[in-house]
Design an enzyme around this catalytic site. Structure first.
Site, PDB file in Angstrom:
ATOM      1  N   GLY A 111     -34.133  23.472 -28.571  1.00  0.00           N
ATOM      2  CA  GLY A 111     -32.693  23.591 -28.733  1.00  0.00           C
ATOM      3  C   GLY A 111     -32.300  23.207 -30.144  1.00  0.00           C
ATOM      4  N   ASP A 132     -43.432  22.108 -33.255  1.00  0.00           N
ATOM      5  CA  ASP A 132     -42.110  22.737 -33.349  1.00  0.00           C
ATOM      6  C   ASP A 132     -42.022  23.375 -34.743  1.00  0.00           C
ATOM      7  OD1 ASP A 132     -39.380  23.249 -33.718  1.00  0.00           O
ATOM      8  OD2 ASP A 132     -38.670  21.297 -33.081  1.00  0.00           O
ATOM      9  N   SER A 153     -32.529  15.859 -25.149  1.00  0.00           N
ATOM     10  CA  SER A 153     -33.004  15.204 -26.361  1.00  0.00           C
ATOM     11  C   SER A 153     -32.033  14.092 -26.723  1.00  0.00           C
ATOM     12  CB  SER A 153     -33.077  16.260 -27.477  1.00  0.00           C
ATOM     13  OG  SER A 153     -33.448  15.680 -28.703  1.00  0.00           O
ATOM     14  N   GLU A 183     -44.036  15.350 -30.189  1.00  0.00           N
ATOM     15  CA  GLU A 183     -43.608  16.572 -30.879  1.00  0.00           C
ATOM     16  C   GLU A 183     -43.575  16.383 -32.388  1.00  0.00           C
ATOM     17  OE1 GLU A 183     -40.092  18.174 -29.073  1.00  0.00           O
ATOM     18  OE2 GLU A 183     -39.619  19.467 -30.778  1.00  0.00           O
ATOM     19  N   LYS A 230     -36.422  13.337 -24.039  1.00  0.00           N
ATOM     20  CA  LYS A 230     -37.119  13.328 -25.332  1.00  0.00           C
ATOM     21  C   LYS A 230     -36.421  12.357 -26.259  1.00  0.00           C
ATOM     22  CE  LYS A 230     -36.838  16.831 -28.827  1.00  0.00           C
ATOM     23  NZ  LYS A 230     -37.052  18.262 -29.122  1.00  0.00           N
ATOM     24  N   LYS A 243     -35.904  10.862 -29.921  1.00  0.00           N
ATOM     25  CA  LYS A 243     -36.126  11.102 -31.335  1.00  0.00           C
ATOM     26  C   LYS A 243     -36.656   9.799 -31.937  1.00  0.00           C
ATOM     27  CE  LYS A 243     -34.573  15.262 -32.105  1.00  0.00           C
ATOM     28  NZ  LYS A 243     -35.518  16.299 -32.539  1.00  0.00           N
ATOM     29  N   LYS A 294     -38.537  28.200 -30.367  1.00  0.00           N
ATOM     30  CA  LYS A 294     -37.130  28.380 -30.740  1.00  0.00           C
ATOM     31  C   LYS A 294     -37.039  29.757 -31.378  1.00  0.00           C
ATOM     32  CE  LYS A 294     -36.267  23.496 -31.817  1.00  0.00           C
ATOM     33  NZ  LYS A 294     -36.226  22.499 -32.927  1.00  0.00           N
ATOM     34  N   ASP A 302     -40.081  12.953 -30.378  1.00  0.00           N
ATOM     35  CA  ASP A 302     -40.035  13.997 -31.405  1.00  0.00           C
ATOM     36  C   ASP A 302     -39.783  13.321 -32.744  1.00  0.00           C
ATOM     37  OD1 ASP A 302     -39.695  16.201 -33.013  1.00  0.00           O
ATOM     38  OD2 ASP A 302     -38.047  17.090 -31.859  1.00  0.00           O
TER      39      ASP A 302
HETATM   40  C1  NPQ Z   1     -35.731  19.572 -32.541  1.00  0.00           C
HETATM   41  N1  NPQ Z   1     -33.406  19.745 -31.667  1.00  0.00           N
HETATM   42  O1  NPQ Z   1     -36.261  19.841 -31.488  1.00  0.00           O
HETATM   43  C2  NPQ Z   1     -34.240  19.859 -32.814  1.00  0.00           C
HETATM   44  C3  NPQ Z   1     -33.773  19.212 -34.018  1.00  0.00           C
HETATM   45  C4  NPQ Z   1     -32.382  19.477 -34.468  1.00  0.00           C
HETATM   46  C5  NPQ Z   1     -32.322  19.123 -29.598  1.00  0.00           C
HETATM   47  O2  NPQ Z   1     -33.842  17.755 -30.687  1.00  0.00           O
HETATM   48  C6  NPQ Z   1     -27.999  21.200 -36.264  1.00  0.00           C
HETATM   49  C7  NPQ Z   1     -28.861  22.275 -36.276  1.00  0.00           C
HETATM   50  C8  NPQ Z   1     -28.430  19.981 -35.813  1.00  0.00           C
HETATM   51  C9  NPQ Z   1     -30.165  22.097 -35.839  1.00  0.00           C
HETATM   52  C10 NPQ Z   1     -30.208  18.589 -34.891  1.00  0.00           C
HETATM   53  C11 NPQ Z   1     -33.262  18.805 -30.696  1.00  0.00           C
HETATM   54  C12 NPQ Z   1     -29.748  19.817 -35.364  1.00  0.00           C
HETATM   55  C13 NPQ Z   1     -30.619  20.876 -35.379  1.00  0.00           C
HETATM   56  C14 NPQ Z   1     -31.516  18.456 -34.444  1.00  0.00           C
HETATM   57  C15 NPQ Z   1     -31.935  20.699 -34.930  1.00  0.00           C
HETATM   58  O3  NPQ Z   1     -36.431  19.141 -33.440  1.00  0.00           O
HETATM   59 MG    MG Z   2     -38.393  19.240 -32.493  1.00  0.00          MG
END
Ligand code: NPQ
Ligand code: MG
Length: 386
Positions: free
Chosen positions: A305, A253, A150, A228, A176, A178, A277, A203
């Site tokens: 993640g 998600d 990501s 996403e 991915k 953002k 998750k 995402d």
């Molecule tokens: C998602 N993760 O899929 C999340 C969003 C995310 C890897 O994109 C601290 C705790 C920081 C949780 C940053 C990825 C975070 C977090 C991003 C979750 O939407």
């Molecule tokens: Mg997400």
């Protein structure tokens, strides 16, 4: 619902939890991670250490400092754990079946991330007592899993491209991006131009509204693997309407908080892919049920993640070995986020896969010195002995 069949575990395995330690840890990120909901420069989370006599168990809570991704946050999670969740589990006596954790905290509404961390820690102790790995107990069928990465929002497409090229050189199989309003179509178009054959997804972390449908129709032309969580974190209906207008699969998600949500989303056409998750759905057992209901309906899933330390990363990798996980997840290597992880680092093979841990329980433990160096507060909840 019963726990998954686990012939490898002796039927009588039972653990008595005497105390649970909560520890807040902070780890600097190798680079700031920016999403549509904010930017983090440090990973800060609550770890749980279950003391069950002969064995210990570790769990990680995926909440963040502030309630931006979801309603939960670190201090809130510590509060719900010390005040309600841990006492409920301790009061129930020996754990002979990991499903008892969720049963004992069911009276508490919500607080899924805190519940998931507690279930993970108790399950880890129980599996260690049973000499069984999480992966085999949950039903994983692979010992290596393909991984994606990501990429946080950057100020320019060129900066994102440079970061992406680094990840592709390491072997990651899906990228991915953002996105957020104002940093979306132009950036994704530019990346697609430069990388015509790379599996790409985006995402939005719920940053858009149904009025943005034209944007998603433009993204629909770029051959993305999925889009996403474009719309509201608690919405299914608007996503169903948007999905009907797109060829690109929508992946949900934030909107999927349980297997029940997953069934509803699939049946109403709100998504064609699900990001699982364990923290978001309240635990590993519920995550397995999300996997199962999606698989029964032919819907691909992958493991998300939350910038986990090695503790949460290990459990994500075990889940990624399940048979219905048919897309690379956000299960990236430790070095994607941390210069030094709490555990031995998870490393990506140049073929873009990572090993599923095979040791008892989650298969990893924090390195004591690293854990001590990262810990900022520690408290312990003990079993009341009458
Ligand atoms: C998602 N993760 O899929 C999340 C969003 C995310 C890897 O994109 C601290 C705790 C920081 C949780 C940053 C990825 C975070 C977090 C991003 C979750 O939407
Ligand atoms: Mg997400």
């Amino acid at each position: 619902m019963p726990a998954p069949p686990s012939p490898a575990v002796p039927a009588m395995t039972s653990v008595v939890v005497s105390s649970i330690e909560l520890r807040e840890v902070g780890l600097p990120l190798v680079r700031p991670f920016r999403t549509s909901f904010g930017e983090d420069v440090e990973k800060r989370c609550v770890l749980l250490r279950v003391d069950a006599g002969e064995v210990v168990g570790w769990g990680e809570c995926v909440a963040d400092v502030e309630p931006r991704y979801a309603e939960e946050w670190n201090d809130g999670a510590r509060g719900s754990l010390t005040r309600f969740l841990i006492p409920s589990v301790l009061a129930g006596g020996p754990i002979s079946d990991p499903a008892q954790v969720a049963d004992r905290v069911r009276w508490v509404r919500g607080h899924r991330m805190a519940k998931a961390a507690l279930e993970m820690a108790v399950l880890d102790a129980w599996l260690r007592a049973s000499q069984t790995s999480l992966a085999s107990w949950v039903g994983a069928v692979r010992d290596r899993v393909p991984c994606g990465v990501s990429v946080g929002i950057a100020s320019t497409a060129e900066a994102m491209l440079e970061e992406i090229r680094g990840y592709l050189a390491k072997g990651y199989r899906r990228v991915k991006l953002k996105i957020e309003p104002g940093r979306d179509l132009d950036v994704v178009r530019r990346v697609r131009e430069e990388l015509p054959d790379t599996p790409l997804s985006v995402d939005a972390n719920a940053a858009y509204t149904p009025a943005d449908a034209p944007l998603f129709q433009a993204l629909d032309e770029l051959g993305l693997v999925m889009i996403e969580q474009p719309l509201g974190h608690d919405d299914l209906m608007d996503h169903a309407r948007l999905q009907a207008r797109l060829r690109t699969p929508i992946c949900l998600d934030e909107s999927i908080r349980s297997a029940h949500d997953a069934v509803a989303a699939i049946e109403m056409g709100a998504c064609r892919v699900i990001n699982i998750k364990p923290g978001r759905v309240g635990g590993l057992l519920e995550a397995k049920r999300v996997h199962d209901v999606a698989r029964e309906r032919g819907v691909p899933v992958w493991i998300g993640g939350m910038l986990e330390t090695g503790i949460g990363r290990a459990t994500n990798l075990a889940m990624a070995g399940l048979p219905g996980v048919s897309m690379p997840g956000d299960t990236s290597a430790s070095e994607r986020y941390f210069r030094e992880d709490l555990t031995e680092p998870f490393e990506l093979d140049p073929d873009g896969t990572m090993a599923v841990p095979t040791g008892p329980g989650i298969g990893v433990e924090p390195r004591p010195e690293r854990l001590a160096a990262c810990s900022t507060r520690i408290e312990t909840v003990r079993r009341h002995v009458p």
